[in-house]
Write an enzyme that holds these catalytic residues in place. Structure first.
Site, PDB file in Angstrom:
ATOM      1  N   ASN A  13      45.187  76.767  30.320  1.00 48.65           N
ATOM      2  CA  ASN A  13      46.550  76.254  30.171  1.00 48.65           C
ATOM      3  C   ASN A  13      47.322  76.668  31.427  1.00 48.65           C
ATOM      4  O   ASN A  13      47.687  77.833  31.580  1.00 48.65           O
ATOM      5  CB  ASN A  13      47.164  76.880  28.903  1.00 48.65           C
ATOM      6  N   TRP A  14      47.533  75.710  32.308  1.00 49.76           N
ATOM      7  CA  TRP A  14      48.202  76.047  33.572  1.00 49.76           C
ATOM      8  C   TRP A  14      49.692  76.320  33.397  1.00 49.76           C
ATOM      9  O   TRP A  14      50.351  76.783  34.317  1.00 49.76           O
ATOM     10  CB  TRP A  14      48.018  74.900  34.580  1.00 49.76           C
ATOM     11  N   LYS A  15      50.236  75.951  32.238  1.00 48.09           N
ATOM     12  CA  LYS A  15      51.694  76.085  32.007  1.00 48.09           C
ATOM     13  C   LYS A  15      52.446  75.391  33.139  1.00 48.09           C
ATOM     14  O   LYS A  15      51.999  74.342  33.601  1.00 48.09           O
ATOM     15  CB  LYS A  15      52.062  77.559  31.847  1.00 48.09           C
ATOM     16  N   HIS A  99      52.395  75.670  21.079  1.00 46.79           N
ATOM     17  CA  HIS A  99      52.260  76.897  21.859  1.00 46.79           C
ATOM     18  C   HIS A  99      53.483  77.782  21.612  1.00 46.79           C
ATOM     19  O   HIS A  99      54.602  77.288  21.466  1.00 46.79           O
ATOM     20  CB  HIS A  99      52.134  76.569  23.358  1.00 46.79           C
ATOM     21  N   GLU A 101      55.258  79.480  23.494  1.00 50.71           N
ATOM     22  CA  GLU A 101      56.371  79.318  24.450  1.00 50.71           C
ATOM     23  C   GLU A 101      57.236  78.122  24.074  1.00 50.71           C
ATOM     24  O   GLU A 101      58.442  78.128  24.285  1.00 50.71           O
ATOM     25  CB  GLU A 101      55.811  79.187  25.876  1.00 50.71           C
ATOM     26  N   GLU A 171      46.810  82.946  19.021  1.00 52.97           N
ATOM     27  CA  GLU A 171      47.402  83.563  20.199  1.00 52.97           C
ATOM     28  C   GLU A 171      48.527  84.518  19.789  1.00 52.97           C
ATOM     29  O   GLU A 171      49.669  84.079  19.579  1.00 52.97           O
ATOM     30  CB  GLU A 171      48.010  82.482  21.102  1.00 52.97           C
ATOM     31  N   GLY A 177      50.461  86.613  28.352  1.00 53.88           N
ATOM     32  CA  GLY A 177      51.036  86.882  29.668  1.00 53.88           C
ATOM     33  C   GLY A 177      51.503  88.321  29.855  1.00 53.88           C
ATOM     34  O   GLY A 177      52.210  88.645  30.795  1.00 53.88           O
ATOM     35  N   SER A 217      46.030  86.973  27.312  1.00 57.23           N
ATOM     36  CA  SER A 217      45.501  87.885  28.332  1.00 57.23           C
ATOM     37  C   SER A 217      43.972  87.988  28.309  1.00 57.23           C
ATOM     38  O   SER A 217      43.408  89.058  28.553  1.00 57.23           O
ATOM     39  CB  SER A 217      46.146  89.272  28.216  1.00 57.23           C
ATOM     40  N   GLY A 238      45.712  81.395  29.948  1.00 57.94           N
ATOM     41  CA  GLY A 238      46.866  81.082  30.802  1.00 57.94           C
ATOM     42  C   GLY A 238      46.637  81.607  32.208  1.00 57.94           C
ATOM     43  O   GLY A 238      45.979  80.983  33.041  1.00 57.94           O
ATOM     44  N   GLY A 239      47.171  82.795  32.468  1.00 61.60           N
ATOM     45  CA  GLY A 239      47.153  83.385  33.808  1.00 61.60           C
ATOM     46  C   GLY A 239      45.810  83.297  34.523  1.00 61.60           C
ATOM     47  O   GLY A 239      45.733  82.852  35.675  1.00 61.60           O
TER      48      GLY A 239
HETATM   49  P1  PGA Z   1      47.701  84.250  29.074  1.00 60.35           P
HETATM   50  O1  PGA Z   1      48.240  82.959  28.285  1.00 60.35           O
HETATM   51  O2  PGA Z   1      46.221  84.086  29.204  1.00 60.35           O
HETATM   52  O3  PGA Z   1      48.415  84.216  30.404  1.00 60.35           O
HETATM   53  O4  PGA Z   1      48.073  85.438  28.258  1.00 60.35           O
HETATM   54  C1  PGA Z   1      47.543  82.427  27.210  1.00 60.35           C
HETATM   55  C2  PGA Z   1      48.279  81.234  26.649  1.00 60.35           C
HETATM   56  O5  PGA Z   1      49.506  81.266  26.606  1.00 60.35           O
HETATM   57  O6  PGA Z   1      47.669  80.221  26.254  1.00 60.35           O
END
Ligand code: PGA
Length: 256
Positions: A13-15, A99, A101, A171, A177, A217, A238-239
């Site tokens: 997930n590049w966000k 998600h 966020e 999640e 993150g 993470s 994500g990251g």
């Molecule tokens: P993260 O994000 O790996 O940066 O913790 C995961 C996600 O939000 O899907």
């Protein structure tokens, strides 16, 4: 992981990261690494305006593409939104729905998540449905109740003959993150409960065929341990998905 019954999936997930002009370079690097991957499905979810570039870059590479969000409505006067039909028409296969966020910063409700899940399925997209508790909820001891409720609402109206077309991502909000990962036991316990609820909603055969991902993470160092849990079938990253080599180290752990 349990490959006998379900697919292993590693989704990035590049966000709101990377630029359209960077998609090709990223893709070339990942494609050089990924041909060795046999046992897991790789998915990249870029920002929507990079979907087309990602689809072009990853065509013929057995790397699938997904959107990060869709509108609750099919079409019409919804400025700034993108529809499930538009995402499907481009050629994407997946869409991330609910998600944390989006729930946290854009006030997305369980009801909206449910509408998005249904409209995704109607349009032939596979929703990756995100569920997760906050730190406060975990400390109050209501994690499993919260997850059960989120899951039940998200799947409302999804018939048994369509449920195989969903992927669930657990999640924990406090792990996204932050560099804090749930321990493999904590993550495994919640994913086990998710499968138990799928079993009570749709029966054992269907429940055992649905892939449940962990996100929060995840990286090349902790992936193998998390994926060793019987009910964790992959990751939503994500990251660590922003760098093809770091992403690949997770893919390798899932490909064992
Ligand atoms: P993260 O994000 O790996 O940066 O913790 C995961 C996600 O939000 O899907």
């Amino acid at each position: 992981m349990n490959r006998k019954y379900r697919k292993t999936i590693i989704a990035g997930n590049w966000k709101m990261n990377l630029l359209p002009s960077e998609v090709k370079g990223y893709g070339e690097k990942l494609k050089c690494l990924a041909p060795k991957v046999k046992w897991c499905e790789i998915v990249i979810c870029p920002p929507s305006l990079m979907l087309q570039a990602a689809l072009k870059t990853f065509s013929n590479a057995r790397i699938h593409v997904g959107a990060q969000n869709i509108c609750t409505e099919a079409k019409g006067a919804y400025t700034g939104e993108i529809s499930a039909a538009q995402v499907k028409d481009l050629g994407a296969k997946y869409v991330i729905v609910g998600h944390s966020e989006r729930r946290q910063y854009y006030g997305e409700t369980d009801k909206q998540v449910n509408l998005k899940v249904n409209i995704a399925i109607e349009n032939g997209l596979i929703p990756i449905i995100c569920l997760g508790e906050t730190l406060e909820q975990r400390e109050m001891g209501i994690t499993l109740d919260h997850i059960r409720l989120q899951l039940k609402i998200a799947l409302s109206g999804v018939p048994a003959d369509k449920i195989r077309k969903v992927v669930i991502a657990y999640e924990p909000v406090w792990a996204i993150g932050t560099g804090k990962t749930a321990t493999s036991e904590e993550a495994g316990e919640v994913c086990k409960e998710i499968r138990a609820q799928l079993r009570s909603l749709y029966g054992a055969r269907i429940a055992r065929s649905i892939s449940i991902l962990y996100g929060g993470s995840m990286n090349g160092d902790n992936a193998a341990e998390l994926l060793a849990q019987p009910d964790i079938d992959g990751g939503l990253i994500g990251g660590a998905s922003l760098d093809p080599e770091k992403f690949y180290s997770i893919i390798l752990a899932a490909n064992q």
